[in-house]
Design a protein around this motif. Structure first.
Motif, PDB file in Angstrom:
ATOM      1  N   SER A 277       0.837  -1.192   0.000  1.00  0.00           N
ATOM      2  CA  SER A 277       0.000   0.000   0.000  1.00  0.00           C
ATOM      3  C   SER A 277       0.873   1.242   0.000  1.00  0.00           C
ATOM      4  CB  SER A 277      -0.919   0.001   1.231  1.00  0.00           C
ATOM      5  OG  SER A 277      -1.799   1.113   1.207  1.00  0.00           O
ATOM      6  N   ARG A 278       0.435   2.233  -0.768  1.00  0.00           N
ATOM      7  CA  ARG A 278       1.190   3.486  -0.852  1.00  0.00           C
ATOM      8  C   ARG A 278       0.212   4.658  -0.844  1.00  0.00           C
ATOM      9  NH1 ARG A 278       6.382   4.265  -2.435  1.00  0.00           N
ATOM     10  NH2 ARG A 278       6.538   2.166  -3.318  1.00  0.00           N
ATOM     11  N   ASP A 279       0.470   5.635   0.014  1.00  0.00           N
ATOM     12  CA  ASP A 279      -0.367   6.824   0.076  1.00  0.00           C
ATOM     13  C   ASP A 279      -0.356   7.536  -1.275  1.00  0.00           C
ATOM     14  OD1 ASP A 279      -0.877   9.838   0.550  1.00  0.00           O
ATOM     15  OD2 ASP A 279      -1.511   8.914   2.437  1.00  0.00           O
ATOM     16  N   ARG A 280      -1.534   7.794  -1.815  1.00  0.00           N
ATOM     17  CA  ARG A 280      -1.619   8.314  -3.179  1.00  0.00           C
ATOM     18  C   ARG A 280      -1.193   9.775  -3.285  1.00  0.00           C
ATOM     19  NH1 ARG A 280      -7.077   6.402  -5.967  1.00  0.00           N
ATOM     20  NH2 ARG A 280      -5.825   5.389  -7.552  1.00  0.00           N
ATOM     21  N   GLU A 281      -1.252  10.486  -2.186  1.00  0.00           N
ATOM     22  CA  GLU A 281      -0.858  11.895  -2.213  1.00  0.00           C
ATOM     23  C   GLU A 281       0.622  12.077  -1.898  1.00  0.00           C
ATOM     24  OE1 GLU A 281      -3.374  14.261   0.233  1.00  0.00           O
ATOM     25  OE2 GLU A 281      -5.210  13.773  -0.885  1.00  0.00           O
ATOM     26  N   SER A 282       1.075  11.471  -0.825  1.00  0.00           N
ATOM     27  CA  SER A 282       2.470  11.661  -0.405  1.00  0.00           C
ATOM     28  C   SER A 282       3.419  10.643  -1.032  1.00  0.00           C
ATOM     29  CB  SER A 282       2.563  11.565   1.118  1.00  0.00           C
ATOM     30  OG  SER A 282       2.283  10.244   1.555  1.00  0.00           O
ATOM     31  N   GLY A 283       2.871   9.522  -1.512  1.00  0.00           N
ATOM     32  CA  GLY A 283       3.714   8.463  -2.039  1.00  0.00           C
ATOM     33  C   GLY A 283       4.355   7.612  -0.950  1.00  0.00           C
ATOM     34  N   GLU A 284       4.019   7.894   0.305  1.00  0.00           N
ATOM     35  CA  GLU A 284       4.613   7.170   1.429  1.00  0.00           C
ATOM     36  C   GLU A 284       4.183   5.711   1.432  1.00  0.00           C
ATOM     37  OE1 GLU A 284       4.707   7.336   6.328  1.00  0.00           O
ATOM     38  OE2 GLU A 284       3.712   8.904   5.162  1.00  0.00           O
ATOM     39  N   PHE A 285       5.123   4.817   1.647  1.00  0.00           N
ATOM     40  CA  PHE A 285       4.850   3.383   1.698  1.00  0.00           C
ATOM     41  C   PHE A 285       4.263   3.041   3.060  1.00  0.00           C
ATOM     42  CE2 PHE A 285       5.650  -1.136   1.809  1.00  0.00           C
ATOM     43  CZ  PHE A 285       5.516  -1.523   0.483  1.00  0.00           C
ATOM     44  N   ARG A 286       3.136   2.325   3.077  1.00  0.00           N
ATOM     45  CA  ARG A 286       2.491   1.942   4.332  1.00  0.00           C
ATOM     46  C   ARG A 286       2.975   0.548   4.728  1.00  0.00           C
ATOM     47  NH1 ARG A 286      -2.574   3.654   1.268  1.00  0.00           N
ATOM     48  NH2 ARG A 286      -3.062   5.783   1.911  1.00  0.00           N
ATOM     49  N   TRP A 287       4.003   0.501   5.534  1.00  0.00           N
ATOM     50  CA  TRP A 287       4.619  -0.765   5.899  1.00  0.00           C
ATOM     51  C   TRP A 287       3.679  -1.649   6.702  1.00  0.00           C
ATOM     52  CZ3 TRP A 287       8.875  -2.374   3.613  1.00  0.00           C
ATOM     53  CH2 TRP A 287       9.724  -1.416   3.023  1.00  0.00           C
ATOM     54  N   ASP A 288       2.752  -1.040   7.468  1.00  0.00           N
ATOM     55  CA  ASP A 288       1.859  -1.838   8.295  1.00  0.00           C
ATOM     56  C   ASP A 288       0.832  -2.613   7.477  1.00  0.00           C
ATOM     57  OD1 ASP A 288       0.697   0.668   7.597  1.00  0.00           O
ATOM     58  OD2 ASP A 288      -0.812   0.415   9.165  1.00  0.00           O
ATOM     59  N   ARG A 289       0.744  -2.309   6.168  1.00  0.00           N
ATOM     60  CA  ARG A 289      -0.223  -3.011   5.325  1.00  0.00           C
ATOM     61  C   ARG A 289       0.447  -4.001   4.366  1.00  0.00           C
ATOM     62  NH1 ARG A 289      -5.039  -0.758   6.147  1.00  0.00           N
ATOM     63  NH2 ARG A 289      -6.044  -1.631   4.304  1.00  0.00           N
ATOM     64  N   LEU A 290       1.771  -4.096   4.437  1.00  0.00           N
ATOM     65  CA  LEU A 290       2.508  -4.989   3.551  1.00  0.00           C
ATOM     66  C   LEU A 290       2.116  -6.447   3.804  1.00  0.00           C
ATOM     67  CD1 LEU A 290       4.796  -5.341   1.439  1.00  0.00           C
ATOM     68  CD2 LEU A 290       6.384  -5.525   3.361  1.00  0.00           C
ATOM     69  N   LEU A 291       1.589  -7.122   2.759  1.00  0.00           N
ATOM     70  CA  LEU A 291       1.191  -8.536   2.812  1.00  0.00           C
ATOM     71  C   LEU A 291       0.188  -8.819   3.925  1.00  0.00           C
ATOM     72  CD1 LEU A 291       4.599 -10.299   2.090  1.00  0.00           C
ATOM     73  CD2 LEU A 291       2.753  -9.777   0.487  1.00  0.00           C
ATOM     74  N   LYS A 292      -0.605  -7.812   4.257  1.00  0.00           N
ATOM     75  CA  LYS A 292      -1.617  -7.963   5.307  1.00  0.00           C
ATOM     76  C   LYS A 292      -2.766  -8.829   4.820  1.00  0.00           C
ATOM     77  CE  LYS A 292      -4.716  -5.260   8.260  1.00  0.00           C
ATOM     78  NZ  LYS A 292      -5.185  -3.875   8.612  1.00  0.00           N
ATOM     79  N   LYS A 293      -3.148  -9.813   5.631  1.00  0.00           N
ATOM     80  CA  LYS A 293      -4.252 -10.691   5.279  1.00  0.00           C
ATOM     81  C   LYS A 293      -5.570  -9.967   5.407  1.00  0.00           C
ATOM     82  CE  LYS A 293      -6.210 -15.264   6.214  1.00  0.00           C
ATOM     83  NZ  LYS A 293      -6.128 -16.492   7.051  1.00  0.00           N
ATOM     84  N   VAL A 294      -6.465 -10.192   4.450  1.00  0.00           N
ATOM     85  CA  VAL A 294      -7.793  -9.595   4.479  1.00  0.00           C
ATOM     86  C   VAL A 294      -8.734 -10.607   5.116  1.00  0.00           C
ATOM     87  CG1 VAL A 294      -9.700  -8.671   3.132  1.00  0.00           C
ATOM     88  CG2 VAL A 294      -7.346  -8.175   2.461  1.00  0.00           C
ATOM     89  N   ASN A 295      -9.197 -10.319   6.319  1.00  0.00           N
ATOM     90  CA  ASN A 295     -10.068 -11.247   7.049  1.00  0.00           C
ATOM     91  C   ASN A 295     -11.521 -11.051   6.656  1.00  0.00           C
ATOM     92  OD1 ASN A 295      -7.949 -12.405   8.632  1.00  0.00           O
ATOM     93  ND2 ASN A 295      -7.970 -10.571   9.924  1.00  0.00           N
ATOM     94  N   LYS A 296     -12.262 -12.146   6.700  1.00  0.00           N
ATOM     95  CA  LYS A 296     -13.688 -12.088   6.422  1.00  0.00           C
ATOM     96  C   LYS A 296     -14.433 -11.517   7.613  1.00  0.00           C
ATOM     97  CE  LYS A 296     -15.615 -15.580   4.486  1.00  0.00           C
ATOM     98  NZ  LYS A 296     -16.069 -16.939   4.135  1.00  0.00           N
TER      99      LYS A 296
END
Length: 296
Positions: A277-296
């Motif tokens: 995930s990357r912030d669309r305005e700042s371009g900052e990489f969101r490390w806390d969302r890297l390979l994060k599982k999407v739970n039901k």
């Protein structure tokens, strides 16, 4: 002393390079068609589960990959495909990527190959879905759909503070239904082989599906009779399966509450994980969302 390459050695190395590259490209294409693909999340409609700037892995093995019977179709052409056997069916609360089903200018179900949405499954074929005081209900599922806090926020928001373009819902018949995103249904989700009794009022709930399946117009004639292709009709048996999908941010999501059902053949796959995930305005990489599982 180094061995000097002759002309044919060079030709063979070039050929091997091209063949190797072709094999790699072929594997990548096959993976995207049959196994997994990646999609970007452009809007807030699935917040907080998915946010703009997320890139998600879509597993095609779960519902089975679509194999197009022809590749030369144009937008609006019938979708001709068959689906490989999947690991399982789509389930309640799955987040699904699908082709957006409605041609807004013609207000009918049409297939557009590169126009996809990602929403949560609220209704499976044969279910009856409702919304009561902002909360999703389903006759075949007792759990919580999506993000309960977002539904609570909708429930606690006075109707007067919600724009008319947002609060009013499908089928937009204020005289007979007056459904809103807070009070909606009950609505039966079409299942293959399922039958509904039709009249000059409730036909609006299934008009798009019936016209999509038959290619005929479902109308009320001058004698106040319901007709399909000009012939009287009082019931209909569905030929395919359909789904009801909604966004987690229920106050800001263009979904089935506004346009109805999604044909099963429009389903691309099930979201399983956020790639990055990357912030669309700042371009900052969101490390806390890297390979994060999407739970039901």
């Amino acid at each position: 002393m180094k061995k000097r390459l002759d002309f044919w050695d060079i030709i063979l190395r070039v050929m091997y390079t091209f063949i190797g590259t072709g094999v790699v490209i072929g594997i990548i294409i096959a993976m995207r068609v049959y196994v997994v693909d990646q999609f970007a999340i452009p809007t807030d409609s699935m917040r907080p589960t998915l946010i703009p700037g997320d890139y998600v892995i879509v597993n095609k093995l779960i519902a089975g990959a679509r194999i197009y019977d022809r590749l030369d179709f144009k937008d609006g052409d019938p979708l001709e495909c068959h689906r490989m056997k999947g690991l399982r069916k789509v389930e309640h609360n799955d987040i699904v990527i699908f082709n957006f089903p409605i041609n807004r200018s013609k207000y009918r179900i049409e297939f557009k190959i590169n126009y996809v949405y990602g929403k949560r499954c609220i209704g499976l074929p044969g279910d009856t879905v409702e919304i009561r005081n902002g909360y999703f209900k389903n006759n075949n599922y007792n759990g919580i759909f999506g993000v309960e806090e977002e539904q609570r926020r909708l429930s606690e928001t006075p109707d007067s503070l919600i724009a008319n373009t947002v609060i009013h819902a499908f089928p937009f018949d204020f005289r007979h239904y007056s459904w809103t995103i807070k009070e909606f249904g009950p609505l039966y989700v079409p299942r293959k082989g399922g039958q509904v009794i039709l009249d000059t009022v409730n036909f609006q709930l299934y008009r798009l599906v019936i016209e999509y399946e038959t290619g005929e117009k479902l109308r009320v004639n001058a004698q106040r009779q319901l007709t399909l292709g000009g012939k009287p009709i009082d019931s209909y048996t569905f030929q395919g399966n359909y789904y009801f999908f909604c966004g987690d941010q229920v106050l800001n999501s263009n979904d089935s509450r506004y346009w109805g059902f999604v044909p099963e053949e429009f389903i691309v796959g099930v979201v399983t994980r956020i790639t990055y995930s990357r912030d669309r305005e700042s371009g900052e990489f969101r490390w806390d969302r890297l390979l994060k599982k999407v739970n039901k």
